[in-house]
Design an enzyme around this catalytic site. Structure first.
Site, short mmCIF file in Angstrom:
data_model
loop_
_atom_site.label_atom_id
_atom_site.label_comp_id
_atom_site.label_asym_id
_atom_site.label_seq_id
_atom_site.Cartn_x
_atom_site.Cartn_y
_atom_site.Cartn_z
N GLU A 67 0.90 -1.24 -0.07
CA GLU A 67 -0.15 0.04 -0.04
C GLU A 67 0.89 1.30 0.07
O GLU A 67 0.29 2.35 0.27
CB GLU A 67 -1.06 0.07 1.09
CG GLU A 67 -0.35 0.17 2.42
CD GLU A 67 -1.23 0.48 3.68
OE1 GLU A 67 -1.62 -0.46 4.47
OE2 GLU A 67 -1.43 1.87 3.79
N CYS A 101 -3.32 -2.98 4.42
CA CYS A 101 -2.63 -4.13 4.71
C CYS A 101 -3.02 -5.49 4.29
O CYS A 101 -2.34 -6.50 4.67
CB CYS A 101 -2.49 -3.88 6.31
SG CYS A 101 -2.17 -2.43 7.06
N THR A 143 3.60 4.28 15.56
CA THR A 143 3.07 3.08 15.27
C THR A 143 3.29 2.56 13.81
O THR A 143 2.72 2.02 12.90
CB THR A 143 1.31 3.29 15.18
OG1 THR A 143 0.87 3.88 14.30
CG2 THR A 143 0.71 3.26 16.48
N SER A 193 -11.08 2.64 13.27
CA SER A 193 -10.13 1.40 12.85
C SER A 193 -10.01 0.16 13.76
O SER A 193 -10.07 -0.87 13.19
CB SER A 193 -8.59 1.95 12.47
OG SER A 193 -8.03 1.19 11.59
N HIS A 231 -2.78 -10.06 11.95
CA HIS A 231 -2.38 -8.66 11.38
C HIS A 231 -2.05 -7.73 12.67
O HIS A 231 -2.92 -7.63 13.35
CB HIS A 231 -3.33 -8.02 10.37
CG HIS A 231 -2.86 -6.72 10.14
ND1 HIS A 231 -1.64 -6.16 9.56
CD2 HIS A 231 -3.35 -5.43 10.31
CE1 HIS A 231 -1.50 -5.13 9.46
NE2 HIS A 231 -2.51 -4.39 9.96
N LYS A 240 -6.13 -7.72 22.11
CA LYS A 240 -7.63 -7.54 22.37
C LYS A 240 -8.42 -8.65 21.24
O LYS A 240 -9.45 -9.15 21.41
CB LYS A 240 -7.94 -6.05 21.75
CG LYS A 240 -7.36 -5.11 22.87
CD LYS A 240 -7.89 -3.63 22.34
CE LYS A 240 -7.26 -2.63 23.33
NZ LYS A 240 -7.67 -1.44 22.95
N ASN A 310 4.68 -1.67 12.76
CA ASN A 310 3.52 -2.01 11.70
C ASN A 310 4.11 -2.26 10.31
O ASN A 310 4.73 -1.23 9.96
CB ASN A 310 2.54 -1.12 11.89
CG ASN A 310 1.17 -1.47 10.93
OD1 ASN A 310 1.27 -2.44 10.46
ND2 ASN A 310 0.33 -0.61 10.84
N SER A 343 -7.42 -1.86 6.15
CA SER A 343 -8.63 -0.78 6.34
C SER A 343 -9.28 -0.59 5.06
O SER A 343 -8.76 -0.86 3.88
CB SER A 343 -7.85 0.44 6.86
OG SER A 343 -7.47 0.28 7.99
#
Lengths: 444, 444
Positions: A67, A101, A143, A193, A231, A240, A310, A343
């Site tokens: 991307e 991604c 990030t 997101s 990911h 989470k 990332n 995304s």
């Protein structure tokens, strides 16, 4: 090049632990002014071919997921073609796949389908994920990350798709996107997101469970997979996410949830779906329930993402590589579930099975060749001041022409490609650092 | 919206015939300020589903090929998802494929491979090619165009891939690219791009002939296919390309070349490869030799490209649609060879076979539903002044935010989607013109 998140916290005046515990990230890699997504993918491809002794003529398909746009028309794949052209091999299908991604997963699926199709010509497929994740100064900057991963696809592999155990969730969302074409930085709604990611995960997991149950005639739960790979924009979201799977298992009455866990999660049974994404109490309770599973099923895949940051399309496959590194030949016979998210949005959950494999493609040899520990150790740490300086320069050069880089490749490992020049017609030139510390020019 | 090239010649002060005979182009379509590649693809997809009575739930894969970048991360595919989301179908694989005009072919190959793979779930695939080709003021401007094409992929189709008759040529070139990220316009080396196209065609054709000969044990020549369809940036290049195949047949001593043709081409036997791309005499002689074949095997596929202009990824499939329109059910049992080219560069030649097919997917019903003549007739012709005015506005708006369009859809056909607004966060909003000339808002 890398940056310590602990040092960055102090430099940014952020509260102690904001990046390291809040995000769950240790370090972050970035491209210096002599590197970009093209040079990284050149390095990954040549390194794979050399280390496994694969003749470039043996590649029949090459696809790139990325991307990071350096040209809106010419694919990154075409920049890799000189590696094959010099061996007389130009009959190589595949171009670039793109959706945030997720592009690397699309490329991987395409390549595997090609091997299974009637148009397969017996040669290998090659999938490359390459990205440089950079953010405008501010809370999102820590990030970032940068990496390229190359994967060889063919029959009799030690890592096999369970092709019926796959589910996708695709939808229209504006959680993270890059509409400002002149800027390398995305427009990000961080909270949205995260919710989109978790909603897509729920949807994919539900669908996967349904498919498994139809196929196998029994219920699926996290107990049915040995490992889970996510990911990983930042490790906290992986924690989470895995907890969310346990919450799903709880709602479905699945066998992975014992009595103690049921009791912990009972207060959240009546939450609406929307409420469940907002509840910090549920997040905490489900992470507690998930903890023992997380340590055995997820933690082994978190090393590289925590160390590199990332990596966008490369993130999930760098996580997968961490699992191979940590568990190598003990993986034979085991199942891993992967969740890929991009995304915008595109997401898939899918299942792989390991087998021993034969040299040079045995699990243990793959782990040896990847040499993850050494590679992480040999990185060069930069102070935040220097990092910000480089970001400024890169910001200025993004989309630009008519400049030469320093050509300083002293910090690059031998065999690494690097950018030397972008000429007045925006044509990009690269060289390769040789073993003897000299370089070979490769034209453009 | 369309523009006559004869009128444009006069307006530009170009010599008479420069665009119409020199390029071989009659008209050129363009997006007005209420259209873009997203709205065009929404229209193409909903139109296909409605006209063939395909339930959106029956789509298991959706891929887009495009080189018109409105967002560098979020795929065009995700903009199409609301069509499926409202039916509860989000389990749809596929994202966007990109390499100049070749992305649609990559998407098509991927979709066909999916249907043949073990991960196919029995549903249809859908491939969309959508592009708006615009150029800076100057000699390249009349080579623009705009279109979207949607194709349904599934088993028992009336159009079948001969999967072993396929060859690709991929290489690193800077013939046409889009490195100026802030501009919609490409950087083009017209002469180089034409040579790259013809070299890629030669390479693909040679490889196809070799594969055919290995498979069938006899020589291949243009006589072995009933039709040839080319990616068509402008018709003149299609004429040159087909002539080039005859020249190849001549060099290979193939049966398509009779004594008279041999005599005409004999003077060019000793040309080097490089010389052969430069020789105007060879071009002329080979076009003479090709003429009778061209009229029967190529001309039927030239209608839409000549009327609409360069449609980038959609070009070759609009040419293919012209063939279906002109020959419909007479195609049963016949073979067509297609050549797809995308600068940068990526090219493939491949073979399709026709069969009658069953309603609603019979060749004659496809031709009826496409309704090409009516659609071409119902276009609105704009004067060059108005066209240039719109180009200026679009130039200004490209990559921009925080603007509303006129929402004037009076010139659009019922069922057409159109852009209403790009908000302060770059989010794009579309509406659909209803049959009653009212509109339905679809949110974003």
């Amino acid at each position: 090049m890398s940056l310590s998140n602990e040092v960055l916290e102090a430099h940014d005046g952020a509260s102690k632990g904001k990046y390291t515990i809040g995000l769950g990230q240790d370090c972050m890699a970035f491209c210096s002014e002599v590197e970009d997504v093209i040079s990284m993918s050149m390095t990954a491809v040549t390194s794979l071919l050399e280390k496994y002794g694969v003749d470039p003529k043996q590649i029949g398909r090459l696809e790139v997921g990325s991307e990071t746009v350096l040209d809106k028309s010419k694919s990154i794949k075409t920049f890799l073609m000189p590696i094959f052209e010099k061996c007389g091999n130009t009959d190589i299908e595949g171009v670039d796949s793109s959706n945030a991604c997720y592009g690397g997963t699309a490329a991987l699926f395409n390549c595997v389908n090609w091997v299974e199709s009637s148009s397969w010509d017996g040669r290998y497929g090659l999938v490359v994920c390459t990205d440089s994740a950079v953010y405008a100064e501010g809370p999102a900057r820590p990030t970032g990350g940068a990496a390229a991963v190359a994967m060889l696809i063919g029959p009799n592999a030690p890592i096999v798709f369970e092709s019926k155990l796959r589910a996708s969730h695709m939808a229209h969302a504006y959680d993270f996107y890059k509409p400002d074409l002149a800027s390398e930085y995305p427009v990000v709604d961080g909270k949205l997101s995260q919710t989109c990611y978790l909603m897509a995960l729920d949807s994919c997991y539900k669908s996967l469970c349904n498919k498994y149950e139809k196929l196998e005639g029994k219920q699926f739960s996290v107990a049915d997979a040995d490992y889970f790979v996510f990911h990983s924009p930042y490790n906290k979201l992986v924690q989470k996410s895995f907890a969310r799977l346990l919450y799903n298992d709880f709602l479905r009455g699945a066998s992975s949830i014992d009595e103690a866990a049921k009791e912990k999660l009972a207060p959240f049974l009546s939450l609406t779906n929307d409420e469940s994404y907002q509840s910090r109490d549920l997040e905490k309770a489900s992470q507690q329930v998930a903890k023992p599973f997380y340590d055995s099923k997820v933690q082994p895949s978190t090393l590289i993402p925590k160390q590199v940051g990332n990596m966008y399309t490369a993130s999930i496959y760098a996580a997968f590589a961490s699992l191979l590194h940590n568990k190598n030949s003990s993986l034979a016979g085991q199942r891993v579930i992967l969740f890929s998210y991009g995304s915008g949005l595109a997401a898939s959950i899918f299942s792989l099975r390991f087998s021993e494999g034969e040299h040079p493609f045995s699990l243990s040899n793959i782990a040896t060749i990847m040499n993850v520990s050494e590679k992480l150790k040999s990185r060069h740490e930069f102070p935040p001041e220097k990092f910000n300086e480089i970001m400024k320069l890169m910001e200025h050069r993004y989309g630009g022409k008519d400049f030469a880089t320093t050509k300083d490749c002293s910090l690059l490992a031998p065999g690494t490609y690097y950018l030397t020049e972008v000429d007045s017609k925006y044509r990009r030139f690269y060289s390769k650092k040789t073993i003897e510390n000299g370089t070979i020019a490769n034209g453009h």
